[in-house]
Design an enzyme around this catalytic site. Structure first.
Site, PDB file in Angstrom:
ATOM      1  N   VAL A  30      47.742  43.789 128.040  1.00  0.00           N
ATOM      2  CA  VAL A  30      46.738  42.721 127.943  1.00  0.00           C
ATOM      3  C   VAL A  30      47.264  41.437 127.320  1.00  0.00           C
ATOM      4  O   VAL A  30      46.595  40.406 127.387  1.00  0.00           O
ATOM      5  CB  VAL A  30      45.503  43.191 127.143  1.00  0.00           C
ATOM      6  CG1 VAL A  30      44.754  44.266 127.883  1.00  0.00           C
ATOM      7  CG2 VAL A  30      45.900  43.643 125.744  1.00  0.00           C
ATOM      8  N   TYR A  31      48.435  41.453 126.716  1.00  0.00           N
ATOM      9  CA  TYR A  31      48.954  40.245 126.079  1.00  0.00           C
ATOM     10  C   TYR A  31      49.310  39.221 127.154  1.00  0.00           C
ATOM     11  O   TYR A  31      50.216  39.446 127.969  1.00  0.00           O
ATOM     12  CB  TYR A  31      50.179  40.543 125.228  1.00  0.00           C
ATOM     13  CG  TYR A  31      49.922  41.435 124.027  1.00  0.00           C
ATOM     14  CD1 TYR A  31      48.630  41.701 123.592  1.00  0.00           C
ATOM     15  CD2 TYR A  31      50.981  42.007 123.331  1.00  0.00           C
ATOM     16  CE1 TYR A  31      48.402  42.523 122.490  1.00  0.00           C
ATOM     17  CE2 TYR A  31      50.761  42.818 122.226  1.00  0.00           C
ATOM     18  CZ  TYR A  31      49.472  43.080 121.813  1.00  0.00           C
ATOM     19  OH  TYR A  31      49.257  43.891 120.727  1.00  0.00           O
ATOM     20  N   SER A  32      48.595  38.106 127.134  1.00  0.00           N
ATOM     21  CA  SER A  32      48.760  37.057 128.144  1.00  0.00           C
ATOM     22  C   SER A  32      48.662  37.627 129.552  1.00  0.00           C
ATOM     23  O   SER A  32      49.372  37.209 130.471  1.00  0.00           O
ATOM     24  CB  SER A  32      50.097  36.317 127.969  1.00  0.00           C
ATOM     25  OG  SER A  32      50.110  35.562 126.787  1.00  0.00           O
ATOM     26  N   ARG A  33      47.778  38.620 129.691  1.00  0.00           N
ATOM     27  CA  ARG A  33      47.523  39.240 131.011  1.00  0.00           C
ATOM     28  C   ARG A  33      48.815  39.714 131.685  1.00  0.00           C
ATOM     29  O   ARG A  33      48.988  39.589 132.895  1.00  0.00           O
ATOM     30  CB  ARG A  33      46.784  38.272 131.924  1.00  0.00           C
ATOM     31  CG  ARG A  33      45.444  37.794 131.396  1.00  0.00           C
ATOM     32  CD  ARG A  33      44.387  38.869 131.470  1.00  0.00           C
ATOM     33  NE  ARG A  33      43.975  39.125 132.838  1.00  0.00           N
ATOM     34  CZ  ARG A  33      43.018  40.004 133.161  1.00  0.00           C
ATOM     35  NH1 ARG A  33      42.434  40.719 132.215  1.00  0.00           N
ATOM     36  NH2 ARG A  33      42.670  40.182 134.410  1.00  0.00           N
TER      37      ARG A  33
END
Length: 337
Positions: free
Chosen positions: A63-66
């Site tokens: 989920v970090y920066s998608r």
């Protein structure tokens, strides 16, 4: 750099881990403002400095920066994959459909392959469940993670912030049914938030589970730069957490936190160190495996690595801890209504 085993496993990791939530794409990061997320070029510069200083442990999440964070980590490790320990996570929302989040077999099998693609690797060293999933049977999650290990896609499994009873239930279920065992717990732990000392940390130590805490400087508060005239004052533009989550307030508002920070600064001055280094040194004194640092600047990585050599006495630790008062437990999602 010093290296230690991650929990009961034979996996050797650096005593400082690099947290990759701070790298990716500022326009895609969903947690707080974009000002603290480094884009590709700066991110690779910081990661390269971490590697040069001996940090072999990189923690990211889908989920970090998608997913952009994973892609940048994948660029760094190209050509030296076996020397790097890559940790990533699964649970968060990664699409619009009803199966685009959680710890179901469908979601995990989808996301592990997406993470492998973004990381440009054939396997993940440490695959962590980002949160506890109330909607999926524990057996389904554990059997899926075990399958990933058997398939060679994952080497070890870990977990992140949850209630201790939930983690205990997963561990005991794994033992009873022969599923893969967890080697690590990634929880929030620092001098301003010590609620994990109630149950989670003693439980992990009793079961040989590595502790790799995130937010070791309490969202930057323990750096000392927000301390002025006996108070913690943070400009609204620098709030580093998701609005409305309560994280920011629980670090800033309790009056005893300002006194703790004053003592951190005092001890740092006495030892010729920085307040940030005292925050890291305190965690290492408490027996954690590796604090996870998040930064966009090479000099901050150097500061963290140098903290390993700072040793606190028992009296200094007692002095730092003395003003603390219990707080509400954070970062644990409520059960569905």
């Amino acid at each position: 750099m010093e290296y230690v085993k991650l929990g009961w496993s034979g996996l050797k990791v650096s005593k400082i881990a690099f947290g990759a939530m701070s790298i990716g794409d500022p326009n895609l990061q969903s947690h707080g403002s974009s000002s603290w997320v480094a884009g590709r070029d700066q991110a690779l510069k910081v990661l390269k400095r971490a590697w040069d200083l001996g940090i072999n442990f990189i923690d990211t999440a889908n989920v970090y920066s998608r997913g952009r964070s994973e892609e940048i980590v994948g660029e760094l490790v190209k050509g030296m994959r076996e020397d790097v320990v890559i940790a990533t996570k699964v649970f968060g929302q990664m699409g619009n459909g009803p199966n685009a989040r959680g710890l179901s077999r469908k979601h995990i099998m989808w996301q592990v392959r997406e993470s492998l693609r973004r990381l440009n690797t054939g396997y993940i060293d440490l695959y962590q469940i980002h949160r506890f999933d109330y909607d999926t049977p524990i057996e389904e999650t554990l059997s899926t993670l075990t399958d990933l290990v058997h398939q060679g896609l994952v080497r070890y499994i870990g977990a992140s912030s949850m209630w201790t009873w939930q983690f205990a239930k997963m561990i005991y279920t794994a033992e009873m049914k022969g599923y893969e065992k967890f080697v690590s717990m990634q929880n929030v732990y620092n001098l301003l938030y010590r609620e994990e000392e109630r149950e989670m940390i003693p439980f992990c130590k009793a079961h040989g589970i590595g502790i790799i805490p995130w937010s070791p400087t309490a969202a930057g508060i323990l750096s000392g730069k927000y301390y002025k005239d006996g108070k913690i004052i943070v400009p609204e533009t620098e709030t580093r957490v998701r609005p409305g989550s309560g994280d920011y307030r629980i670090y800033v508002e309790p009056p005893e936190n300002a006194e703790i920070l004053r003592r951190v600064i005092e001890v740092a001055n006495n030892k010729g160190a920085t307040p940030t280094q005292i925050a890291y040194a305190w965690l290492l004194h408490k027996g954690v495996t590796a604090p996870i640092i998040g930064t966009t600047k090479p000099e901050h990585v150097e500061e963290a690595v140098n903290a390993i050599s700072i040793k606190l006495t028992d009296d200094e630790v007692k002095y730092l801890e003395e003003p603390y008062k219990p707080k509400p437990v954070l970062h644990i999602p409520p059960p569905p209504m």
